[in-house]
Design a protein around this motif. Structure first.
Motif, PDB file in Angstrom:
ATOM      1  N   ALA A  27      48.803  36.487  45.122  1.00 40.64           N
ATOM      2  CA  ALA A  27      47.803  36.166  44.096  1.00 40.64           C
ATOM      3  C   ALA A  27      47.838  34.676  43.768  1.00 40.64           C
ATOM      4  CB  ALA A  27      48.053  36.992  42.842  1.00 40.64           C
ATOM      5  N   MET A  32      44.545  33.515  42.017  1.00 41.35           N
ATOM      6  CA  MET A  32      44.133  34.669  41.222  1.00 41.35           C
ATOM      7  C   MET A  32      45.210  35.038  40.213  1.00 41.35           C
ATOM      8  SD  MET A  32      42.704  37.351  44.056  1.00 41.35           S
ATOM      9  CE  MET A  32      42.250  38.515  42.775  1.00 41.35           C
ATOM     10  N   HIS A  33      44.799  35.758  39.187  1.00 39.05           N
ATOM     11  CA  HIS A  33      45.772  36.343  38.272  1.00 39.05           C
ATOM     12  C   HIS A  33      46.452  37.507  38.995  1.00 39.05           C
ATOM     13  CE1 HIS A  33      44.735  34.118  34.679  1.00 39.05           C
ATOM     14  NE2 HIS A  33      43.453  34.287  35.002  1.00 39.05           N
ATOM     15  N   SER A  35      47.626  40.248  37.847  1.00 38.39           N
ATOM     16  CA  SER A  35      47.164  41.567  37.395  1.00 38.39           C
ATOM     17  C   SER A  35      45.851  41.956  38.070  1.00 38.39           C
ATOM     18  CB  SER A  35      47.010  41.596  35.875  1.00 38.39           C
ATOM     19  OG  SER A  35      46.034  40.663  35.455  1.00 38.39           O
ATOM     20  N   GLN A  36      44.961  41.004  38.272  1.00 40.91           N
ATOM     21  CA  GLN A  36      43.700  41.299  38.957  1.00 40.91           C
ATOM     22  C   GLN A  36      43.963  41.696  40.406  1.00 40.91           C
ATOM     23  OE1 GLN A  36      41.724  37.534  38.269  1.00 40.91           O
ATOM     24  NE2 GLN A  36      40.384  38.466  36.742  1.00 40.91           N
ATOM     25  N   PHE A  37      44.844  40.961  41.068  1.00 36.85           N
ATOM     26  CA  PHE A  37      45.149  41.257  42.456  1.00 36.85           C
ATOM     27  C   PHE A  37      45.847  42.614  42.575  1.00 36.85           C
ATOM     28  CE2 PHE A  37      47.589  40.421  46.489  1.00 36.85           C
ATOM     29  CZ  PHE A  37      46.488  40.480  47.312  1.00 36.85           C
ATOM     30  N   CYS A  38      46.748  42.916  41.656  1.00 35.78           N
ATOM     31  CA  CYS A  38      47.432  44.219  41.662  1.00 35.78           C
ATOM     32  C   CYS A  38      46.434  45.353  41.471  1.00 35.78           C
ATOM     33  CB  CYS A  38      48.512  44.272  40.588  1.00 35.78           C
ATOM     34  SG  CYS A  38      50.008  43.395  41.064  1.00 35.78           S
ATOM     35  N   ASP A  39      45.416  45.145  40.647  1.00 35.57           N
ATOM     36  CA  ASP A  39      44.379  46.161  40.476  1.00 35.57           C
ATOM     37  C   ASP A  39      43.657  46.442  41.795  1.00 35.57           C
ATOM     38  OD1 ASP A  39      44.946  46.546  37.811  1.00 35.57           O
ATOM     39  OD2 ASP A  39      43.210  45.419  37.065  1.00 35.57           O
ATOM     40  N   ILE A  40      43.401  45.393  42.586  1.00 32.04           N
ATOM     41  CA  ILE A  40      42.787  45.585  43.902  1.00 32.04           C
ATOM     42  C   ILE A  40      43.734  46.358  44.804  1.00 32.04           C
ATOM     43  CG2 ILE A  40      41.995  44.418  46.000  1.00 32.04           C
ATOM     44  CD1 ILE A  40      41.000  42.129  44.136  1.00 32.04           C
ATOM     45  N   LYS A  44      42.192  50.074  41.836  1.00 28.60           N
ATOM     46  CA  LYS A  44      41.578  50.145  40.510  1.00 28.60           C
ATOM     47  C   LYS A  44      40.428  49.157  40.345  1.00 28.60           C
ATOM     48  CE  LYS A  44      45.841  51.570  38.263  1.00 28.60           C
ATOM     49  NZ  LYS A  44      46.863  51.201  37.274  1.00 28.60           N
ATOM     50  N   ARG A  45      40.315  48.223  41.274  1.00 27.40           N
ATOM     51  CA  ARG A  45      39.267  47.211  41.242  1.00 27.40           C
ATOM     52  C   ARG A  45      38.764  47.048  42.667  1.00 27.40           C
ATOM     53  NH1 ARG A  45      38.847  41.966  37.947  1.00 27.40           N
ATOM     54  NH2 ARG A  45      40.401  42.974  36.661  1.00 27.40           N
TER      55      ARG A  45
END
Length: 89
Positions: A27, A32-33, A35-40, A44-45
């Motif tokens: 990330a 990237m943040h 948390s956003q990358f972990c969601d992908i 979840k994203r």
């Protein structure tokens, strides 16, 4: 017979794990943040073209193939929903 599709994030996650690359490092490398990358990675994203291109640049993935996987996942998810609603056989 129903086709099995998986979220592209799970494939990316597997690749990073095999290469012993942490999600936070990946990330950070892509700006990237975490948390956003972990969601992908956890499905979840949705993966978008920006992230696909950054993954291609930083880790050698094919952005086109990643986006194809996302499109297949989206289609199957929607097909399942429409089938449950009785709008598709």
């Amino acid at each position: 017979m129903q086709k099995m599709t998986i979220h592209p994030g799970l494939i990316i996650k597997s690749y990073l794990t095999q290469g012993q690359i942490s999600s936070s490092f990946a990330a950070q490398k892509m700006g990237m943040h975490a948390s956003q990358f972990c969601d992908i990675l956890n499905g979840k994203r949705d993966l978008n073209s920006r992230v696909a291109l950054l993954l291609e640049q930083e880790f050698g993935y094919s952005a086109r193939e990643l986006m194809h996987l996302q499109a297949e996942y989206d289609l199957e998810k929607e097909r399942s929903l429409l089938t449950k609603q009785g709008l598709l056989p």
